[in-house]
Design a protein around this motif. Structure first.
Motif, short mmCIF file in Angstrom:
data_model
loop_
_atom_site.label_atom_id
_atom_site.label_comp_id
_atom_site.label_asym_id
_atom_site.label_seq_id
_atom_site.Cartn_x
_atom_site.Cartn_y
_atom_site.Cartn_z
N ARG A 1 46.38 36.82 63.23
CA ARG A 1 46.83 37.58 64.40
C ARG A 1 45.63 38.25 65.08
O ARG A 1 45.57 38.31 66.32
N ILE A 2 44.67 38.73 64.28
CA ILE A 2 43.44 39.32 64.85
C ILE A 2 42.72 38.27 65.69
O ILE A 2 42.34 38.52 66.84
N ALA A 3 42.58 37.08 65.12
CA ALA A 3 41.87 36.01 65.84
C ALA A 3 42.60 35.65 67.13
O ALA A 3 41.97 35.52 68.20
N ALA A 4 43.93 35.53 67.06
CA ALA A 4 44.70 35.19 68.26
C ALA A 4 44.54 36.25 69.34
O ALA A 4 44.36 35.93 70.52
N VAL B 1 50.72 37.43 72.80
CA VAL B 1 50.56 36.18 72.05
C VAL B 1 51.76 36.00 71.13
O VAL B 1 52.05 36.87 70.31
N ILE B 2 52.42 34.88 71.26
CA ILE B 2 53.49 34.51 70.32
C ILE B 2 52.97 33.35 69.49
O ILE B 2 52.69 32.28 70.03
N ASP B 3 52.80 33.59 68.19
CA ASP B 3 52.32 32.53 67.30
C ASP B 3 53.50 32.08 66.45
O ASP B 3 53.96 32.80 65.57
N ALA B 4 54.02 30.90 66.76
CA ALA B 4 55.27 30.44 66.15
C ALA B 4 54.99 29.36 65.11
O ALA B 4 54.87 28.17 65.44
N GLY B 5 54.85 29.79 63.86
CA GLY B 5 54.63 28.87 62.75
C GLY B 5 55.64 29.17 61.64
O GLY B 5 56.82 29.35 61.93
N SER B 6 55.18 29.26 60.39
CA SER B 6 56.07 29.63 59.27
C SER B 6 56.70 30.97 59.56
O SER B 6 57.85 31.23 59.21
N ALA B 7 55.91 31.85 60.17
CA ALA B 7 56.44 33.11 60.70
C ALA B 7 56.21 33.09 62.21
O ALA B 7 55.37 32.33 62.71
N ILE B 8 56.95 33.90 62.93
CA ILE B 8 56.68 34.08 64.36
C ILE B 8 56.13 35.49 64.52
O ILE B 8 56.79 36.47 64.17
N THR B 9 54.88 35.58 64.97
CA THR B 9 54.31 36.91 65.23
C THR B 9 54.17 37.11 66.73
O THR B 9 53.89 36.17 67.46
N VAL B 10 54.42 38.33 67.16
CA VAL B 10 54.28 38.67 68.58
C VAL B 10 53.32 39.85 68.67
O VAL B 10 53.52 40.86 67.98
N VAL C 1 51.33 34.00 76.08
CA VAL C 1 50.63 32.83 75.56
C VAL C 1 51.33 32.39 74.28
O VAL C 1 51.54 33.19 73.37
N LEU C 2 51.71 31.13 74.23
CA LEU C 2 52.40 30.58 73.06
C LEU C 2 51.46 29.70 72.26
O LEU C 2 50.73 28.87 72.83
N THR C 3 51.48 29.86 70.95
CA THR C 3 50.68 28.99 70.09
C THR C 3 51.45 28.71 68.80
O THR C 3 52.56 29.23 68.60
N GLU D 1 47.14 25.98 72.13
CA GLU D 1 47.07 25.74 70.68
C GLU D 1 45.73 26.17 70.09
O GLU D 1 45.56 26.21 68.88
N GLU D 2 44.77 26.47 70.95
CA GLU D 2 43.42 26.78 70.48
C GLU D 2 43.11 28.27 70.44
O GLU D 2 41.99 28.66 70.09
N ILE D 3 44.08 29.10 70.78
CA ILE D 3 43.77 30.53 70.95
C ILE D 3 43.21 31.17 69.68
O ILE D 3 42.27 31.97 69.75
N VAL D 4 43.74 30.82 68.51
CA VAL D 4 43.23 31.39 67.26
C VAL D 4 41.76 30.97 67.06
O VAL D 4 40.93 31.76 66.62
N PHE D 5 41.47 29.73 67.40
CA PHE D 5 40.09 29.22 67.23
C PHE D 5 39.13 29.86 68.23
O PHE D 5 37.97 30.09 67.92
N LYS D 6 39.62 30.15 69.42
CA LYS D 6 38.79 30.87 70.41
C LYS D 6 38.39 32.23 69.83
O LYS D 6 37.25 32.67 69.94
#
Lengths: 207, 207
Positions: B76-79, B88-97, B171-173, B191-196
């Motif tokens: 989440r820090i990286a995103a 930022v909504i990161d929708a994987g095993s968990a959904i974090t906002v 932003v959705l990832t 899809e690259e926001i965490v990597f950015k």
């Protein structure tokens, strides 16, 4: 008249005074010789009751509730028959929310119950195992994991019920009704609403 | 430079072009001889990497992100470092906002991921096993079980993100980003926001 609401995980009995909660097997054993009017969302238990040839009478949907909803659970029908206007939140193994206007059911939705949601977080990661804070401020962004999980469970209920309730009264029922009551200061907690609806069904059907 | 985001259930690799998804074991095997910069929310896998003496370098939190949140996951820090303003909504095993304003993290919350939520419904009752409808109208009361479950999953996301996003961009990832995009017509899928964010962390820490 002894009434019983058979849920996914438990049985709830009502004789006009208090409500008694049992596991399915305990409830069957305890009241096996009684005349019990019941509704059930659990087909397995319904089948078991029939097989045991008990003096239990199933109260079924006879289209008492005006609704366009297909496949509404009999417990939700009973709860909706228990009010004329308002939003019913039944918080048990599942959380169901139903909107009633002038005796007509306008629709509703389903969430997993609070216990099931907490287990769901734990299954994802042990880090998400927290002590739930039902007093979390759902109007503020969470600042730690306990708040983030508690907000994740309670904020949707607050946000969506407020959106769809508009100026209708909110009635809370089910085992977790009291936990949710802090979200709705003007709500009424009514543990008997399903049984009120059942009585209407029994009276109208003459069963 | 090969980057890796280690989640609860999978590993996501990025070399500047596409993102590759692996199970933990597959990822470790596939890149065992490479130099990999990684972040991890999975301590078990982090320990395994150390034990295997791979040329993998852990990118850790060096207080790059301004926040009052205690215990914010490194993904989440990286995103959040990947954007200057927005949700930022990161929708994987968990959904974090998470909400970011002028590079500062204002807070955020966590939901179980879509797959976990569906399993949670099924565990309550087989009747709640439905084909998810991601196009369900979250502004209308559901009229059947499929709508009721789909609404139960998607309406909270729409309702709460809109409440807290205000006029910020969304932003959705993550693996379920595209499923959620119909809720936010103006949102960006990145899809690259965490990597950015990871690149920023690597650059600033000089690791």
């Amino acid at each position: 008249m002894l009434l019983c609401d058979i849920g996914n995980t438990r049985m709830h009995f009502y004789s006009g005074n208090e409500i008694l909660h049992f596991t399915h097997n305990e409830g069957l054993e305890h009241f096996k010789n009684e005349k019990v009017y019941f509704i059930s969302v659990n087909q397995e238990i319904t089948n078991k009751i029939k097989k045991l040839s008990l003096k239990w009478i199933e109260v079924k949907d006879e289209n008492f509730l005006k609704t366009s909803y297909k496949g509404l659970g009999i417990d939700r029908i009973a709860a909706c028959l228990g009010i004329e206007n308002g939003v019913v939140i039944d918080a048990g193994s599942a959380i169901t929310v139903d909107v009633v206007e002038d005796g007509k059911h306008l629709g509703g939705w389903i969430w997993p119950g609070i216990k099931a949601q907490l287990k769901c977080y734990t299954n994802i990661s042990e880090r998400l195992t927290v002590s739930l804070n039902s007093l979390v401020d759902v109007s503020k962004l969470p600042q730690n994991t306990t708040e983030a999980v508690s907000f994740g469970i309670f904020a949707p209920i607050a946000c969506l019920v407020k959106t769809f309730a508009q100026n209708r009264k909110v009635v809370l029922t089910g085992g977790d009704a009291k936990i949710l009551s802090s979200l709705f200061p003007d709500a009424e907690v009514d543990e008997e609403i399903v049984f009120k609806g059942m009585k209407k069904m029994i009276k109208e059907s003459g069963c």
